[in-house]
Design a protein around this motif. Structure first.
Motif, PDB file in Angstrom:
ATOM      1  N   PRO A   1     -13.867   3.771  16.736  1.00 22.75           N
ATOM      2  CA  PRO A   1     -14.411   3.665  17.779  1.00 22.75           C
ATOM      3  C   PRO A   1     -13.969   2.765  18.958  1.00 22.75           C
ATOM      4  O   PRO A   1     -13.897   3.015  20.114  1.00 22.75           O
ATOM      5  CB  PRO A   1     -15.883   3.422  17.298  1.00 22.75           C
ATOM      6  N   VAL A   2     -13.620   1.572  18.561  1.00 25.75           N
ATOM      7  CA  VAL A   2     -12.701   0.626  18.854  1.00 25.75           C
ATOM      8  C   VAL A   2     -11.369   0.324  18.447  1.00 25.75           C
ATOM      9  O   VAL A   2     -11.430   0.037  17.358  1.00 25.75           O
ATOM     10  CB  VAL A   2     -13.588  -0.537  19.127  1.00 25.75           C
ATOM     11  N   GLY A   3     -10.367   0.585  19.190  1.00 21.40           N
ATOM     12  CA  GLY A   3      -9.029   0.682  18.596  1.00 21.40           C
ATOM     13  C   GLY A   3      -8.651  -0.880  18.362  1.00 21.40           C
ATOM     14  O   GLY A   3      -9.182  -1.637  19.220  1.00 21.40           O
ATOM     15  N   THR A   4      -7.263  -1.124  17.889  1.00 23.61           N
ATOM     16  CA  THR A   4      -6.651  -2.269  17.655  1.00 23.61           C
ATOM     17  C   THR A   4      -6.920  -2.957  16.367  1.00 23.61           C
ATOM     18  O   THR A   4      -8.137  -2.670  15.848  1.00 23.61           O
ATOM     19  CB  THR A   4      -6.745  -3.439  18.721  1.00 23.61           C
ATOM     20  N   TYR A   5      -6.028  -3.413  15.505  1.00 25.27           N
ATOM     21  CA  TYR A   5      -6.338  -3.845  14.304  1.00 25.27           C
ATOM     22  C   TYR A   5      -7.011  -5.339  14.382  1.00 25.27           C
ATOM     23  O   TYR A   5      -7.470  -5.707  13.261  1.00 25.27           O
ATOM     24  CB  TYR A   5      -4.831  -3.996  13.322  1.00 25.27           C
ATOM     25  N   TRP A   6      -6.968  -5.828  15.416  1.00 22.26           N
ATOM     26  CA  TRP A   6      -7.725  -7.212  15.411  1.00 22.26           C
ATOM     27  C   TRP A   6      -9.041  -7.214  16.032  1.00 22.26           C
ATOM     28  O   TRP A   6      -9.578  -8.166  16.381  1.00 22.26           O
ATOM     29  CB  TRP A   6      -6.777  -8.194  16.379  1.00 22.26           C
TER      30      TRP A   6
ATOM     31  N   ALA B   1     -10.961  -2.071   2.430  1.00 19.61           N
ATOM     32  CA  ALA B   1     -11.951  -1.053   3.108  1.00 19.61           C
ATOM     33  C   ALA B   1     -11.210  -0.615   4.322  1.00 19.61           C
ATOM     34  O   ALA B   1     -11.175   0.414   5.012  1.00 19.61           O
ATOM     35  CB  ALA B   1     -13.354  -1.536   3.450  1.00 19.61           C
ATOM     36  N   ARG B   2     -10.777  -1.808   5.225  1.00 20.64           N
ATOM     37  CA  ARG B   2     -10.182  -1.418   6.623  1.00 20.64           C
ATOM     38  C   ARG B   2      -8.917  -0.964   6.646  1.00 20.64           C
ATOM     39  O   ARG B   2      -8.655   0.259   7.314  1.00 20.64           O
ATOM     40  CB  ARG B   2     -10.101  -2.875   7.272  1.00 20.64           C
ATOM     41  N   LYS B   3      -8.049  -1.096   5.466  1.00 22.14           N
ATOM     42  CA  LYS B   3      -6.691  -0.433   5.493  1.00 22.14           C
ATOM     43  C   LYS B   3      -7.011   0.886   4.930  1.00 22.14           C
ATOM     44  O   LYS B   3      -6.379   1.911   5.378  1.00 22.14           O
ATOM     45  CB  LYS B   3      -5.977  -1.224   4.523  1.00 22.14           C
TER      46      LYS B   3
ATOM     47  N   TYR C   1       0.839  -1.186  -0.100  1.00 20.90           N
ATOM     48  CA  TYR C   1       0.023  -0.232   0.118  1.00 20.90           C
ATOM     49  C   TYR C   1       0.956   1.375  -0.080  1.00 20.90           C
ATOM     50  O   TYR C   1       0.367   2.477   0.288  1.00 20.90           O
ATOM     51  CB  TYR C   1      -0.872   0.069   1.257  1.00 20.90           C
ATOM     52  N   GLY C   2       1.974   1.080  -0.290  1.00 24.31           N
ATOM     53  CA  GLY C   2       2.893   2.404  -0.420  1.00 24.31           C
ATOM     54  C   GLY C   2       4.392   2.037  -0.040  1.00 24.31           C
ATOM     55  O   GLY C   2       4.571   0.979   0.544  1.00 24.31           O
TER      56      GLY C   2
END
Length: 322
Positions: free
Chosen positions: A156-161, A71-73, A31-32
């Motif tokens: 609203p809720v952090g963390t990538y998982w 979309a998440r990324k 992604y870059g």
């Protein structure tokens, strides 16, 4: 680099000219990239540019190439740009200063302070207790600073998982009991009385160390958002210790984190209640990440007996509560 991006860097840094230096890293799934730019004619010898380019076709290392994942990324980079534009920290939880963060179609550019120049020029793949404590101190100061602060414009809720953003990985899980309990574990964490803003990806690789190892700064705020501070703590500890070390060192390191947190929170915070709640959440947060790994990469080295023991404890508690 496009001329308009060069002009933007020159404008926001006050430099008269620039030279493209080394590529620091390629962004996840193509992604870059992150590059260092050397500057002339200003008080900064260099800046670091995070240049995001949304690919026509992503290349995920684990094979998770989905529209939902894309979309998440995309959202994660929007969140990171918002974070750098609208939030700041203090010396106890140092981050790079942001000179500019902007979007151009399917590209984004973040022009950041070069932490190497600021004295955080060491990256570590393994750490001793001093370095771990430096990172835990950073997390404690960060969580104290943002305790009770709403995560406006962030996740609203952090963390990538986070469970809500990972239905594919949940579906792929073989552990039926944990799979069935996943929503309850997520609910318990989300219903915490004491919420803060979490870094969301607080692994060892996202900390930059001073030469002595006593001071750190953190980078990569794509998954910064609301939640219980234990999510960052368990993810950090799991990123730099294997199961035997966890069994031996986690209790003392957790005590250190809470000592630092106590010294950092405002005087009107009921710290005893905060510590009691977050200590209770430690196993829930660890199990929550374990749940993600089982669906995402079931052969991962972090899936170990320590994680399984904590998961068993959490599942037992949930049964008692039901």
């Amino acid at each position: 680099m496009k001329q308009e991006y060069r002009d933007l860097v020159l404008r926001c840094s006050g430099a008269s000219s620039l030279r493209i230096g080394a590529r620091i890293q390629t962004l996840w799934s193509g992604y870059g990239q992150i590059v260092r730019l050397h500057l002339e004619g200003c008080d900064r010898p260099s800046v670091v540019v995070k240049h995001v380019q949304f690919p026509a076709e992503a290349e995920h290392p684990g094979g998770w190439n989905t529209d939902r994942g894309h979309a998440r990324k995309v959202r994660s980079y929007q969140v990171e740009a918002h974070w750098y534009r609208n939030f700041s920290t203090e010396p106890g939880c140092r981050i790079p200063a942001c000179l500019e963060a902007c979007s151009h179609g399917d590209e984004m550019l973040m022009v950041l302070e070069d932490l190497d120049v600021a004295g955080y020029d060491v990256r570590r793949t393994s750490v001793k207790e001093k370095e771990m404590k430096a990172c835990l101190s950073w997390l404690a100061h960060f969580h104290a600073l943002f305790l009770g602060v709403p995560p406006e414009g962030l996740w609203p809720v952090g963390t990538y998982w986070h469970l809500e953003t990972r239905p594919d990985e949940l579906e792929a899980m073989d552990d039926a009991e944990l799979k069935a309990a996943a929503a309850d574990i997520d609910r318990v964490l989300n219903e915490c009385r004491f919420k803060t803003i979490v870094h969301g990806d607080a692994k060892l690789a996202n900390f930059c160390f001073s030469q002595s190892g006593a001071d750190v700064a953190a980078v990569d705020f794509q998954y910064v958002g609301g939640g219980c501070g234990m999510k960052d703590v368990v993810y950090f500890l799991g990123s730099c210790m294997e199961e035997k070390e966890c069994e031996k060192k986690v209790p003392g390191l957790l005590d250190y984190y809470f000592t630092e947190l106590r010294h950092s929170v405002k005087k009107d915070v009921d710290f005893e209640a905060l510590e009691e709640e977050w200590r209770e959440m430690f196993a829930f947060a660890w199990t929550d990440f374990h749940r993600f790994l089982l669906g995402w990469m079931p052969g991962h080295w972090k899936i170990n007996r320590y994680s399984k023991r904590l998961t068993k404890e959490v599942l037992s508690k949930l049964k008692q509560q039901s």
